[in-house]
Design an enzyme around this catalytic site. Structure first.
Site, PDB file in Angstrom:
ATOM      1  N   ASP A 115       0.878  -1.174   0.000  1.00 34.36           N
ATOM      2  CA  ASP A 115       0.000   0.000   0.000  1.00 34.36           C
ATOM      3  C   ASP A 115       0.911   1.217   0.000  1.00 34.36           C
ATOM      4  O   ASP A 115       1.662   1.435   0.962  1.00 34.36           O
ATOM      5  CB  ASP A 115      -0.892  -0.036   1.252  1.00 34.36           C
TER       6      ASP A 115
ATOM      7  N   SER B  76       0.261  12.507 -15.090  1.00 34.98           N
ATOM      8  CA  SER B  76      -0.961  12.610 -15.903  1.00 34.98           C
ATOM      9  C   SER B  76      -0.939  13.957 -16.616  1.00 34.98           C
ATOM     10  O   SER B  76      -0.218  14.872 -16.204  1.00 34.98           O
ATOM     11  CB  SER B  76      -2.175  12.547 -14.966  1.00 34.98           C
TER      12      SER B  76
ATOM     13  N   TYR C 207      -7.240  15.533  -7.421  1.00 38.00           N
ATOM     14  CA  TYR C 207      -6.412  14.695  -8.310  1.00 38.00           C
ATOM     15  C   TYR C 207      -5.384  15.566  -9.032  1.00 38.00           C
ATOM     16  O   TYR C 207      -4.188  15.259  -9.063  1.00 38.00           O
ATOM     17  CB  TYR C 207      -7.337  14.001  -9.318  1.00 38.00           C
TER      18      TYR C 207
ATOM     19  N   LYS D 226      -1.244  15.462  -8.787  1.00 37.75           N
ATOM     20  CA  LYS D 226      -0.390  15.160  -9.951  1.00 37.75           C
ATOM     21  C   LYS D 226       0.551  16.329 -10.255  1.00 37.75           C
ATOM     22  O   LYS D 226       1.684  16.119 -10.690  1.00 37.75           O
ATOM     23  CB  LYS D 226      -1.257  14.818 -11.166  1.00 37.75           C
TER      24      LYS D 226
END
Ligand SMILES: NC(=O)c1ccc[n+]([C@@H]2O[C@H](COP(=O)([O-])OP(=O)(O)OC[C@H]3O[C@@H](n4cnc5c(N)ncnc54)[C@H](OP(=O)(O)O)[C@@H]3O)[C@@H](O)[C@H]2O)c1
Length: 270
Positions: A59, A145, A158, A162
């Site tokens: 993890d 991304s 998100y 990133k």
């Protein structure tokens, strides 16, 4: 000597494709994710093709699991010189209006995304880069991304995570210059993977539009006009691992198009 790669999020999507691709280069692959069952599937596919792989529970938000994952196959990894390539691919993507990231879901989505998408890779780098520097060789690829380069509505957590990963990698790569330990970034636009299927499902639920239409809409959002395939990302990762580039950011735009930020000759051949 056979080298070892650690691929996080190797149970499906991009990570599974990367693991299979690196195994084809003769690399032994440690396939890691939280769900052991999924990484067993990837490792089994590698073994069935004649490669070397191990499935491990890891993890990225829990550093204690890093050492447990390595210890499980410690001797085999050490015999091969330790972890030579680290592919930080595991990630999560949830959406909400930027002011409601905490309220709508009951958890702070900013903290959750930073913990997985930024601190996860950072902590894995802190665990494995010192060994690479000591050995004088290492390859680290961070799967960020297009969301590390621009904004998308309803994806503030998100996108922030990133951007953090992109900024961190640029600094670390600058510090690594001149060493045979490199750090590079892969920044795909929408990918044909389970994560995008979740995005499609969310939009379908919210708008009632047919799934095929939503998928087509996302594909058209990509500058290349189609979804990026997991395999083309895996090809880029394999190329970065096999080469000497450092601080390279490769943006995959769909339709097998890519924008490397250094227009090196080798990238034109892809
Ligand atoms: N799909 C896209 O359009 C797209 C575009 C650009 C970039 N990316 C990035 O590419 C990477 C892979 O995306 P994908 O599309 O292949 O996603 P995916 O299909 O959802 O797969 C994500 C993988 O990450 C693992 N993972 C998630 N949280 C983890 C954790 N805390 N520790 C360890 N493993 C964890 C998952 O396994 P478990 O749940 O079993 O742990 C799974 O194997 C992500 O970083 C994503 O942000 C995706």
């Amino acid at each position: 000597m056979q080298r070892v790669a650690l691929v996080t999020g190797a149970g499906r999507g991009i990570g599974a494709a990367v693991a299979l691709r690196l195994a084809r280069t003769g690399t032994a692959v440690l396939c890691a994710a939280r769900s052991l069952e999924s990484v067993h599937d990837t490792a089994d596919a590698i073994l069935a093709a004649g490669g070397t792989a191990w499935a491990v529970h890891l993890d990225v938000t829990d550093p204690l699991t890093f050492d447990d994952a390595i210890a499980e196959h410690g001797e085999a990894i050490e015999r091969r010189g330790g972890i030579a390539w680290l592919i930080n691919n595991a990630g999560i993507a949830e959406t909400a209006p930027f002011l409601r990231h905490g309220r709508e879901t009951g958890v702070d989505l900013y903290e959750k995304h930073l913990r997985t998408n930024f601190h996860g890779p950072r902590r894995l780098i802190e665990r494995f880069a010192p060994e690479m520097l000591e050995r004088g060789h290492g390859r680290i690829i961070n799967v960020a991304s297009s969301a590390g380069l621009r904004g998308y509505p309803y994806a503030a957590a998100y996108v922030a995570s990133k951007h953090a990963l992109v900024g961190y990698t640029r600094c670390a790569a600058a510090e690594l210059a001149g060493k045979d330990v490199t750090m590079n970034l892969v920044c795909p636009h929408y990918v044909d993977s389970p994560m995008t299927e979740q995005t499609v499902a969310r939009i379908v639920k919210k708008t009632g539009r047919p799934a095929a239409e939503v998928r087509e809409f996302l594909a058209k959002e990509n500058p290349g006009g189609s979804l990026v395939s997991c395999e083309e990302i895996a090809d880029v990762v394999a190329r970065l691992c096999g080469g000497d580039d450092n601080g390279m950011l490769v943006e995959l735009i769909g339709g097998r198009g890519l924008i490397p930020d250094a227009q090196a000759e080798q990238w034109r051949a892809l």
